[in-house]
Design a protein around this motif. Structure first.
Motif, PDB file in Angstrom:
ATOM      1  N   UNK A   1      86.229 -69.845 -14.892  1.00 25.43           N
ATOM      2  CA  UNK A   1      85.810 -70.795 -15.915  1.00 25.43           C
ATOM      3  C   UNK A   1      84.558 -71.554 -15.475  1.00 25.43           C
ATOM      4  N   UNK A   2      84.561 -72.014 -14.225  1.00 22.75           N
ATOM      5  CA  UNK A   2      83.418 -72.803 -13.750  1.00 22.75           C
ATOM      6  C   UNK A   2      82.150 -71.957 -13.711  1.00 22.75           C
ATOM      7  N   UNK A   3      82.264 -70.728 -13.211  1.00 23.70           N
ATOM      8  CA  UNK A   3      81.079 -69.869 -13.105  1.00 23.70           C
ATOM      9  C   UNK A   3      80.473 -69.607 -14.474  1.00 23.70           C
ATOM     10  N   UNK A   4      81.318 -69.307 -15.445  1.00 25.88           N
ATOM     11  CA  UNK A   4      80.829 -69.031 -16.793  1.00 25.88           C
ATOM     12  C   UNK A   4      80.198 -70.268 -17.421  1.00 25.88           C
ATOM     13  N   UNK A   5      80.904 -71.385 -17.352  1.00 26.89           N
ATOM     14  CA  UNK A   5      80.391 -72.622 -17.948  1.00 26.89           C
ATOM     15  C   UNK A   5      79.130 -73.086 -17.234  1.00 26.89           C
ATOM     16  N   UNK A   6      79.062 -72.891 -15.941  1.00 23.29           N
ATOM     17  CA  UNK A   6      77.891 -73.275 -15.171  1.00 23.29           C
ATOM     18  C   UNK A   6      76.651 -72.517 -15.642  1.00 23.29           C
ATOM     19  N   UNK A   7      76.846 -71.208 -15.906  1.00 26.28           N
ATOM     20  CA  UNK A   7      75.736 -70.410 -16.411  1.00 26.28           C
ATOM     21  C   UNK A   7      75.269 -70.876 -17.769  1.00 26.28           C
ATOM     22  N   UNK A   8      76.225 -71.156 -18.669  1.00 29.06           N
ATOM     23  CA  UNK A   8      75.865 -71.663 -20.001  1.00 29.06           C
ATOM     24  C   UNK A   8      75.098 -72.981 -19.882  1.00 29.06           C
ATOM     25  N   UNK A   9      75.595 -73.857 -19.013  1.00 34.44           N
ATOM     26  CA  UNK A   9      74.999 -75.186 -18.875  1.00 34.44           C
ATOM     27  C   UNK A   9      73.579 -75.101 -18.327  1.00 34.44           C
ATOM     28  N   UNK A  10      73.382 -74.279 -17.306  1.00 37.94           N
ATOM     29  CA  UNK A  10      72.038 -74.118 -16.735  1.00 37.94           C
ATOM     30  C   UNK A  10      71.068 -73.621 -17.807  1.00 37.94           C
ATOM     31  N   UNK A  11      71.507 -72.659 -18.588  1.00 39.57           N
ATOM     32  CA  UNK A  11      70.611 -72.107 -19.609  1.00 39.57           C
ATOM     33  C   UNK A  11      70.340 -73.137 -20.708  1.00 39.57           C
ATOM     34  N   UNK A  12      71.352 -73.944 -21.049  1.00 40.55           N
ATOM     35  CA  UNK A  12      71.153 -74.999 -22.043  1.00 40.55           C
ATOM     36  C   UNK A  12      70.138 -76.026 -21.562  1.00 40.55           C
ATOM     37  N   UNK A  13      70.194 -76.348 -20.272  1.00 40.56           N
ATOM     38  CA  UNK A  13      69.311 -77.371 -19.713  1.00 40.56           C
ATOM     39  C   UNK A  13      67.884 -76.870 -19.542  1.00 40.56           C
ATOM     40  N   UNK A  14      67.725 -75.587 -19.213  1.00 39.12           N
ATOM     41  CA  UNK A  14      66.407 -75.077 -18.832  1.00 39.12           C
ATOM     42  C   UNK A  14      65.812 -74.078 -19.816  1.00 39.12           C
ATOM     43  N   UNK A  15      66.677 -73.376 -20.564  1.00 41.46           N
ATOM     44  CA  UNK A  15      66.242 -72.262 -21.418  1.00 41.46           C
ATOM     45  C   UNK A  15      65.435 -71.241 -20.609  1.00 41.46           C
ATOM     46  N   UNK A  16      65.806 -71.111 -19.346  1.00 37.99           N
ATOM     47  CA  UNK A  16      65.065 -70.219 -18.436  1.00 37.99           C
ATOM     48  C   UNK A  16      66.025 -69.262 -17.751  1.00 37.99           C
ATOM     49  N   UNK A  17      65.886 -67.957 -17.988  1.00 33.74           N
ATOM     50  CA  UNK A  17      66.713 -66.998 -17.251  1.00 33.74           C
ATOM     51  C   UNK A  17      66.480 -67.060 -15.753  1.00 33.74           C
ATOM     52  N   UNK A  18      65.295 -67.494 -15.356  1.00 32.62           N
ATOM     53  CA  UNK A  18      64.992 -67.568 -13.924  1.00 32.62           C
ATOM     54  C   UNK A  18      65.949 -68.526 -13.216  1.00 32.62           C
ATOM     55  N   UNK A  19      66.323 -69.606 -13.888  1.00 32.20           N
ATOM     56  CA  UNK A  19      67.223 -70.574 -13.257  1.00 32.20           C
ATOM     57  C   UNK A  19      68.610 -69.991 -13.012  1.00 32.20           C
ATOM     58  N   UNK A  20      69.013 -69.043 -13.854  1.00 34.20           N
ATOM     59  CA  UNK A  20      70.282 -68.355 -13.593  1.00 34.20           C
ATOM     60  C   UNK A  20      70.208 -67.623 -12.257  1.00 34.20           C
ATOM     61  N   UNK A  21      69.041 -67.019 -12.001  1.00 33.06           N
ATOM     62  CA  UNK A  21      68.839 -66.348 -10.722  1.00 33.06           C
ATOM     63  C   UNK A  21      68.819 -67.320  -9.564  1.00 33.06           C
ATOM     64  N   UNK A  22      68.213 -68.496  -9.776  1.00 37.54           N
ATOM     65  CA  UNK A  22      68.179 -69.494  -8.708  1.00 37.54           C
ATOM     66  C   UNK A  22      69.591 -69.941  -8.323  1.00 37.54           C
ATOM     67  N   UNK A  23      70.426 -70.145  -9.336  1.00 35.26           N
ATOM     68  CA  UNK A  23      71.801 -70.574  -9.062  1.00 35.26           C
ATOM     69  C   UNK A  23      72.560 -69.485  -8.308  1.00 35.26           C
ATOM     70  N   UNK A  24      72.408 -68.233  -8.763  1.00 35.72           N
ATOM     71  CA  UNK A  24      73.066 -67.125  -8.071  1.00 35.72           C
ATOM     72  C   UNK A  24      72.588 -66.967  -6.646  1.00 35.72           C
ATOM     73  N   UNK A  25      71.288 -67.157  -6.440  1.00 28.14           N
ATOM     74  CA  UNK A  25      70.727 -67.047  -5.087  1.00 28.14           C
ATOM     75  C   UNK A  25      71.247 -68.178  -4.203  1.00 28.14           C
ATOM     76  N   UNK A  26      71.289 -69.390  -4.747  1.00 33.20           N
ATOM     77  CA  UNK A  26      71.781 -70.534  -3.974  1.00 33.20           C
ATOM     78  C   UNK A  26      73.239 -70.351  -3.578  1.00 33.20           C
TER      79      UNK A  26
END
Length: 374
Positions: free
Chosen positions: A1-26
């Motif tokens: 649940x957290x992983x999925x919601x975290x991805x949605x939230x990051x995209x809502x905040x940034x509208x940037x697919x790159x940030x999804x990669x940053x979170x995964x890399x971190x």
């Protein structure tokens, strides 16, 4: 649940697919930095105590993210930092969790126990994202993180309630690096463990690349949408769940080596079929069978490693196992993403499947004794 919601939230905040990669890399970097040391730690202290510490840390991080979300203060850098800290906790949690299993069940029940653990995990990967999507839409991301935080209480209470043999601390006279070298030396010199780790590396680099390409596959290859992507993911997860339950049912009566080889051929064979079909029902059937083969292979390999390592080295050997699996997956995803841009997703999946079939055949021919290993 957290992983999925975290991805949605990051995209809502940034509208940037790159940030999804940053979170995964971190989240993935700590595997390379700390997981081997996490294995040393799992051999130096009570594994239950270490798991309580890591699970408590993960719970606190979930509540912090929930608090930031409830108050509206959450920023993308908060999520990246918390993802790194969560990955750090997991780097200590994963080897300790794997090494802890033999303390809970007898050796002859080990395959079944690992399979049931995988069944729980794969049930969560099927249900968790769906529940998170509904919760996120109805109540917002903060409640996804809150529910996740609360769920850790059950894990911590269960760990504390277990009746285990008392942990006997052994005075360490050697440095961390020497103890780490001992574990790596054992894993490298043991022929069976060495073969399984090499096979695991091949799986992480090549066999799992199709997961990264799934969204593009759903849209560009099958002409579908997000629902198509969800159906493909669920088919793979359901196959893995069935594979885990099947091993739990027959694990003690079958050769683990035979099951390892069965899964090693089954998964790439059906990925070949997946790469050539362009109809959703056949794609789902192929992914179901590939998920089944993957779980048979992974659970059998895990059980073989666990039964061939002495307890005093278990944490270090399993930390290497975890590092190979978790550490090489992002590299495999990067390779497959780049390859798919050059030759297309179908050709990429087909190439990976052929490589894995050739490697399975190599193991089958070069290590005939593996097939009879219990």
């Amino acid at each position: 649940m957290q992983t999925t919601a975290q991805g949605f939230l990051v995209y809502e905040l940034t509208h940037s697919p790159a940030y999804l990669g940053y979170v995964g890399f971190a989240a993935g970097v700590p595997s390379w930095l700390f997981m081997l040391y996490g294995g040393v730690t799992a051999d130096r202290m009570s594994r239950r105590t270490l798991l309580v510490i890591t699970q408590t840390t993960m719970m606190i991080l979930a509540f912090i993210l929930a608090g930031l979300s409830f108050t509206g203060l959450v920023q993308p850098w908060h999520i990246i930092l918390l993802a790194f800290l969560l990955g750090t906790a997991n780097a200590f949690d994963a080897p300790a969790r794997m090494a802890f299993v033999p303390e809970l069940v007898s050796r002859e029940d080990l395959t079944n126990a690992i399979a049931l653990n995988s069944a729980m995990f794969n049930t969560a990967t099927v249900l968790g994202p769906a529940i998170a999507g509904i919760t996120y839409a109805a109540f917002g991301p903060a409640w996804c993180f809150t529910i996740n935080g609360i769920s850790f209480l059950a894990v911590i209470i269960a760990l504390l309630a277990m009746r285990l043999k008392p942990f006997i601390s052994v005075k360490q006279t050697t440095s961390v690096l020497i103890r780490l070298r001992e574990g790596l030396h054992y894993a490298g010199k043991h022929p069976l463990i060495r073969v399984i780790n090499i096979n695991l590396a091949m799986v992480s680099l090549f066999a799992l690349g199709f997961i990264t390409l799934m969204p593009a596959w759903a849209v560009d290859v099958l002409g579908g949408d997000a629902t198509t992507n969800g159906l493909l993911q669920s088919a793979r997860g359901l196959g893995a769940l069935v594979g885990a339950l099947w091993i739990a049912a027959v694990g003690s009566s079958r050769s683990r080596g035979q099951m390892l080889m069965l899964g090693s051929f089954l998964m790439p064979a059906f990925l070949v079929l997946f790469s050539t079909t362009r109809q959703l029902p056949f794609s789902m059937i192929a992914l179901f069978a590939a998920g089944l083969g993957f779980m048979i292979m992974m659970n059998s390999g895990n059980a073989l490693v666990q039964t061939n390592v002495p307890d005093e080295l278990r944490g270090r050997v399993m930390s290497l196992y975890s590092l190979i699996f978790f550490g090489l997956m992002p590299i495999g995803a990067l390779i497959n993403g780049q390859l798919a841009t050059l030759i297309g997703p179908p050709a990429t999946v087909l190439l990976n499947a052929v490589i894995m079939l050739a490697f399975a055949a190599l193991i089958y021919l070069r290590f005939p004794n593996l097939r009879g290993t219990q």
